[in-house]
Design an enzyme around this catalytic site. Structure first.
Site, short mmCIF file in Angstrom:
data_model
loop_
_atom_site.label_atom_id
_atom_site.label_comp_id
_atom_site.label_asym_id
_atom_site.label_seq_id
_atom_site.Cartn_x
_atom_site.Cartn_y
_atom_site.Cartn_z
N ASN A 14 -13.86 4.31 22.67
CA ASN A 14 -14.23 3.91 24.04
C ASN A 14 -14.01 2.42 24.23
O ASN A 14 -13.58 1.99 25.30
CB ASN A 14 -15.68 4.30 24.34
CG ASN A 14 -15.80 5.75 24.74
OD1 ASN A 14 -15.44 6.13 25.85
ND2 ASN A 14 -16.28 6.58 23.83
N ASN A 108 -24.24 3.11 29.71
CA ASN A 108 -24.01 3.90 28.50
C ASN A 108 -23.08 5.06 28.81
O ASN A 108 -23.13 5.62 29.90
CB ASN A 108 -25.37 4.45 28.01
CG ASN A 108 -25.24 5.31 26.76
OD1 ASN A 108 -24.58 4.92 25.79
ND2 ASN A 108 -25.87 6.47 26.76
N HIS A 110 -22.29 8.87 27.64
CA HIS A 110 -22.89 9.97 26.88
C HIS A 110 -21.97 11.19 26.96
O HIS A 110 -21.50 11.53 28.05
CB HIS A 110 -24.28 10.31 27.43
CG HIS A 110 -24.95 11.39 26.63
ND1 HIS A 110 -25.53 11.13 25.40
CD2 HIS A 110 -25.08 12.71 26.85
CE1 HIS A 110 -26.00 12.27 24.91
NE2 HIS A 110 -25.74 13.24 25.76
C1 GAR Z 1 -18.64 8.83 21.99
O1 GAR Z 1 -18.33 10.20 22.08
C2 GAR Z 1 -19.86 8.51 22.83
O2 GAR Z 1 -19.92 9.28 24.00
C3 GAR Z 1 -20.98 8.89 21.89
O3 GAR Z 1 -20.54 8.39 20.64
C4 GAR Z 1 -19.11 8.47 20.58
C5 GAR Z 1 -18.57 7.14 20.11
O4 GAR Z 1 -17.19 7.21 19.89
N1 GAR Z 1 -22.23 8.32 22.30
C6 GAR Z 1 -23.39 8.97 22.23
O5 GAR Z 1 -23.50 10.07 21.72
C7 GAR Z 1 -24.58 8.23 22.81
N2 GAR Z 1 -25.71 9.08 22.93
P1 GAR Z 1 -16.29 5.89 19.81
O6 GAR Z 1 -16.95 4.94 18.81
O7 GAR Z 1 -14.96 6.38 19.32
O8 GAR Z 1 -16.22 5.29 21.19
#
Ligand code: GAR
Length: 207
Positions: A14, A108, A110
Site C-alpha cells: 500500500n 486507515n 482495512h
Molecule cells: C493490507 O492488506 C492492509 O489492508 C492490512 O494489512 C495489509 C498490509 O499490506 N491492514 C489491516 O489488516 C489493518 N487492520 P502491505 O504492507 O503490503 O500494504
C-alpha cells in the site's frame, strides 16, 4: 502541500501504491515526509529508502512499557509536523493521545467491507480467512478515519471485490489489494489533499 506520515508494519504494497500514485500524478499536492514502522525488518522501510524517503522504526520492543512506546511514537510523528497520518498496513493500535492530537487526520486501510470482518483480532490474512470461512460472495476494502475504537471511524471509501470459488486466503488477499486497496487508499489521500473531504457527525461527505 499535504505532508503525510505513512505508518507500516510489513510488506508495504500500500505504501508502494501511494509512492507510485504521487510519481504518476494520480495523487497531487502531497509529499511523504516520513515512513514509520513498528518492525525494523519491514520490507516497507526498504521501499521508502529506495525512493529517498526518510524511513525509521519505533518498536515496542525498545520500551519497557506500552505507555512509553505510545509516547515515543506520538513524539516521533509530531516531530515531522505532518498534516495527515496514513496507516498503510500498520498493525499496532493507535494510542488515544494520538487520536486526540490528530482528530480526523489519521486514515486507515482495512481489507474488508466494514462493518464486516473488522475490529480487534481482524487484520491481514485473518480477515480473508474469516470471510472465506463465512462463505461471503463479496468482500472488499475500506478506507476510514481513525477514532478511538478499532475500525469504527468515519468511512471515506469502500470498494467491493468478488470472492471466487476455491479462493485461498492468500489469493483473496491479493485480489482485494489489486482491485480495492491500491486504488481507494491513494484516491482518498488525493481527495483529502485537494480539500474534497469533510467530516460531520461521524459521516464523511465529498464536496
Ligand atoms: C493490507 O492488506 C492492509 O489492508 C492490512 O494489512 C495489509 C498490509 O499490506 N491492514 C489491516 O489488516 C489493518 N487492520 P502491505 O504492507 O503490503 O500494504
Amino acid at each position: 502541500m499535504l505532508k503525510i506520515a505513512v505508518m507500516v508494519s510489513g510488506g508495504g504494497t500500500n505504501l508502494q501504491a501511494i509512492i507510485d500514485a504521487i510519481d504518476s500524478g494520480k495523487i497531487t499536492n502531497t509529499e511523504i515526509s516520513v515512513v514509520i514502522s513498528n518492525n525494523k525488518n519491514a520490507y516497507a522501510l526498504e521501499r521508502a529508502k529506495n525512493h529517498n524517503i526518510e524511513a525509521l522504526c519505533v518498536s515496542p520492543k525498545d520500551y519497557t512499557t506500552r505507555e512509553e512506546f505510545n509516547e515515543a511514537l506520538l513524539k516521533k510523528v509530531q516531530s515531522f509536523d505532518v498534516d495527515l497520518v496514513v496507516l498503510a498496513g500498520f498493525l499496532v493500535a493507535i494510542p488515544d493521545a494520538m487520536v486526540d492530537a490528530y482528530e480526523n487526520r489519521i486514515i486507515n486501510i482495512h481489507p474488508s467491507l466494514i462493518p464486516s470482518f473488522c475490529g480487534v483480532g481482524y487484520y491481514g490474512l485473518k480477515v480473508h480467512e474469516a470471510a472465506l470461512e463465512r462463505g461471503v460472495k463479496i468482500t472488499g476494502a475500506t478506507v476510514h478515519f481513525v477514532d478511538k475504537g478499532t475500525d469504527t471511524g468515519p468511512i471515506i471509501a469502500q470498494q467491493p471485490v468478488e470472492v471466487l470459488e476455491n479462493d485461498t486466503p492468500k489469493e483473496l488477499q491479493q485480489r482485494v489489494m489489486e482491485q480495492a486497496e491500491w486504488i481507494i487508499l491513494p484516491r482518498a489521500i488525493n481527495d483529502i489533499a485537494n480539500g474534497k473531504i469533510t467530516v460531520e457527525n461521524h459521516n464523511v461527505y465529498r464536496k
